[in-house]
Design a protein around this motif. Sequence first.
Motif, PDB file in Angstrom:
ATOM      1  N   GLU A 117       0.875  -1.233   0.206  1.00 11.17           N
ATOM      2  CA  GLU A 117       0.087   0.050   0.069  1.00 11.17           C
ATOM      3  C   GLU A 117       0.921   1.200  -0.056  1.00 11.17           C
ATOM      4  O   GLU A 117       0.604   2.206  -0.487  1.00 11.17           O
ATOM      5  CB  GLU A 117      -0.892  -0.003   1.176  1.00 11.17           C
ATOM      6  N   ASP A 118       1.944   1.067   0.708  1.00  8.56           N
ATOM      7  CA  ASP A 118       2.936   2.521   0.750  1.00  8.56           C
ATOM      8  C   ASP A 118       3.852   2.105  -0.186  1.00  8.56           C
ATOM      9  O   ASP A 118       4.419   1.179  -0.607  1.00  8.56           O
ATOM     10  CB  ASP A 118       3.429   2.458   2.417  1.00  8.56           C
TER      11      ASP A 118
ATOM     12  N   ASP B 213       6.007   7.588  -0.917  1.00  5.86           N
ATOM     13  CA  ASP B 213       5.457   7.701   0.428  1.00  5.86           C
ATOM     14  C   ASP B 213       6.374   7.997   1.428  1.00  5.86           C
ATOM     15  O   ASP B 213       6.608   9.055   2.223  1.00  5.86           O
ATOM     16  CB  ASP B 213       4.499   6.854   0.888  1.00  5.86           C
TER      17      ASP B 213
END
Length: 51
Positions: free
Chosen positions: A8-9, A13
Amino acid sequence: MRDGLQPEDTAEDARRTVEFLTALYKSGVTGVPVRRGGIDPSDPFYRSMWG
């Protein structure tokens, strides 16, 4: 990773988080506000949190 799913990251990020923390350190050390994107390769804080 084992399931073949993308995390997800992202690395972007993580970079934004490190930029933010570096700006906090620089502001704390210098006593001057630091704007987003204000630390570039010519800045001593670009390579070291201690400037």
